[in-house]
Design a protein around this motif. Structure first.
Motif, mmCIF file in Angstrom:
data_model
loop_
_atom_site.group_PDB
_atom_site.id
_atom_site.type_symbol
_atom_site.label_atom_id
_atom_site.label_comp_id
_atom_site.label_asym_id
_atom_site.label_seq_id
_atom_site.Cartn_x
_atom_site.Cartn_y
_atom_site.Cartn_z
ATOM 1 N N VAL A 177 0.847 -1.194 0.000
ATOM 2 C CA VAL A 177 0.000 0.000 0.000
ATOM 3 C C VAL A 177 0.881 1.243 0.000
ATOM 4 N N SER B 120 -5.779 -4.970 5.399
ATOM 5 C CA SER B 120 -6.553 -3.713 5.328
ATOM 6 C C SER B 120 -6.835 -3.129 6.702
ATOM 7 N N GLY C 202 -3.470 4.859 -1.285
ATOM 8 C CA GLY C 202 -3.760 4.220 -2.560
ATOM 9 C C GLY C 202 -4.370 2.844 -2.387
ATOM 10 N N LYS C 203 -4.731 2.226 -3.497
ATOM 11 C CA LYS C 203 -5.302 0.878 -3.486
ATOM 12 C C LYS C 203 -4.238 -0.132 -3.104
ATOM 13 N N VAL D 58 -2.185 -3.485 -3.482
ATOM 14 C CA VAL D 58 -1.882 -4.364 -4.622
ATOM 15 C C VAL D 58 -1.181 -5.608 -4.098
ATOM 16 N N GLN E 87 0.659 1.180 -9.557
ATOM 17 C CA GLN E 87 -0.800 1.381 -9.527
ATOM 18 C C GLN E 87 -1.251 1.916 -8.172
ATOM 19 N N SER E 88 -0.682 1.372 -7.104
ATOM 20 C CA SER E 88 -1.025 1.857 -5.764
ATOM 21 C C SER E 88 -0.612 3.315 -5.605
ATOM 22 N N THR F 272 -3.005 5.693 -7.596
ATOM 23 C CA THR F 272 -4.292 5.886 -6.916
ATOM 24 C C THR F 272 -4.136 6.758 -5.663
ATOM 25 N N TYR G 266 -8.935 8.128 1.387
ATOM 26 C CA TYR G 266 -8.681 6.832 0.762
ATOM 27 C C TYR G 266 -9.150 6.898 -0.693
ATOM 28 N N PHE G 267 -8.434 6.219 -1.565
ATOM 29 C CA PHE G 267 -8.773 6.281 -2.991
ATOM 30 C C PHE G 267 -10.223 5.855 -3.235
ATOM 31 N N GLU G 268 -10.685 4.876 -2.476
ATOM 32 C CA GLU G 268 -12.054 4.395 -2.665
ATOM 33 C C GLU G 268 -13.080 5.518 -2.515
ATOM 34 N N GLU H 247 -12.814 7.508 -5.980
ATOM 35 C CA GLU H 247 -12.632 6.745 -7.223
ATOM 36 C C GLU H 247 -13.605 7.188 -8.307
#
Length: 357
Positions: A161, A207, A232-233, A235, A243-244, A247, A263-265, A268
């Motif tokens: 993360v 998480s 970020g997300k 991975v 990618q993390s 994001t 948080y990216f969520e 998004e």
């Protein structure tokens, strides 16, 4: 290991306290630094003798002729991790300097130890920054990166993360060390990313563990710092850290400026909408929210944040529930969209997202 720069620092600091001439020599007897500048880069035969015997040498007026380039005083071996790395000399009557010389030897070894430890720590930190930069910018993941990660002792335990911290550059000093202390010896990589950002890459935290760590972090840093964090997300592969990171950047970009943690969520959908940041999107936002001032927009934002729970929203806004109900009614009347209706609430939420820059 014993550089001229470090030798000069030792001479400067010790001479201030002892008010005596100090010489620092390497293991070949070369004078690296001295209060008597004309002696620098000359061979000190007394130091050569100390390097061979690894024992202190007292030089007096009577035997000084035996040691070319020497003056009366005491010369002591200097060690780092039980290895001889140099010689420290103090000029004067050796009989009167015995106690001072022992203290000088100890002080010198402590200064060298501290300097080398700091240098090693700085090297490791720069290596982390370089490796992280490669991970987030490389199109492929070259084998050399695995070697460097192994040298850094960073274990490849998923998930990974990326966390970004935004803070004024004037507050950088000591923050990286604070973060390393906060995560203790757990698998994290911390460093500077750019002018006003720091990065944290975690490995092996699930998480729930990541959330617990992150939620407590602002309070831990708040004593001295004003920060914004983005997460970020997660991975599953080290090759996907890019990618993390991306994001995490989006979370920092689209998170509300007043939010300590984003948080990216949470952003998004907004980030997807913003990719088509068209004139039509702006027009849509202006049309839907037309006639609403800041008070009513804030009310809507908090209403949606509270999952449309009136009592929770009223408490956050510190207003009476009836006042909140009145405001939502006025919003319905002004926009034509009912905040209580799922379909209408979705339109209002999209308009609020698109309104934010």
């Amino acid at each position: 290991m014993l550089t001229k720069q470090l030798a000069n620092q030792i001479v400067e600091q010790t001479m201030i306290r002892l008010n005596r001439n100090i010489n620092v020599m390497d293991t070949n007897g070369m004078i690296l630094a001295s209060g008597e500048l004309e002696r620098v880069e000359n061979i000190h035969e007394g130091a050569v003798h100390v390097a061979k015997t690894q024992k202190p040498l007292l030089i007096t007026e009577k035997n000084a002729h035996k040691w070319h380039g020497s003056k009366p005083g005491i010369n002591m071996p200097v060690y780092f991790q039980q290895h001889l790395i140099g010689i420290i000399g103090i000029t004067g009557n050796p009989t009167a300097l015995k106690d001072v010389a022992t203290l000088l030897q100890l002080t010198t070894e402590m200064m060298i130890h501290q300097s080398l430890i700091v240098s090693k720590s700085e090297w490791k930190r720069k290596m982390k920054e370089m490796v992280f930069e490669e991970m987030i910018s490389s199109k492929s993941f070259p084998p050399i990166l695995y070697e460097r990660l192994d040298r850094l002792g960073f274990h490849l335990h998923s998930p990974f993360v990326t966390i970004l911290l935004e803070l004024p550059s004037t507050q950088y000093h000591g923050t990286v060390q604070q973060l390393e202390d906060y995560f203790d010896n757990e698998d994290v990589m911390v460093g500077h990313y750019q002018l006003n950002e720091l990065f944290i890459l975690t490995a092996g935290f699930n998480s729930e563990e990541v959330h617990k760590k992150i939620e407590k972090l602002p309070a831990y840093l708040q004593k001295n710092l004003s920060v914004r964090l983005s997460v970020g997300k997660p991975v599953e592969s080290i090759e996907d850290v890019q990618q993390s990171f991306q994001t995490a950047k989006l979370a920092l970009q689209y998170g509300h400026p007043t939010n300590k943690i984003t948080y990216f969520e949470e952003v998004e959908v907004l980030s997807l909408l913003k990719k088509s940041n068209s004139v039509e999107a702006k027009q849509f936002s202006n049309r839907v929210l037309h006639g609403l001032d800041e008070k009513y927009c804030t009310t809507l934002i908090e209403y949606f944040k509270s999952d449309q729970q009136l009592s929770v929203c009223a408490e956050v806004l510190t207003i009476h529930r009836h006042t909140l109900t009145y405001r939502l009614k006025k919003i319905h009347e002004s926009t034509g969209y009912n905040p209580y209706s799922f379909q209408d609430a979705l339109v209002l939420q999209l308009a609020l997202w698109l309104m934010r820059e």
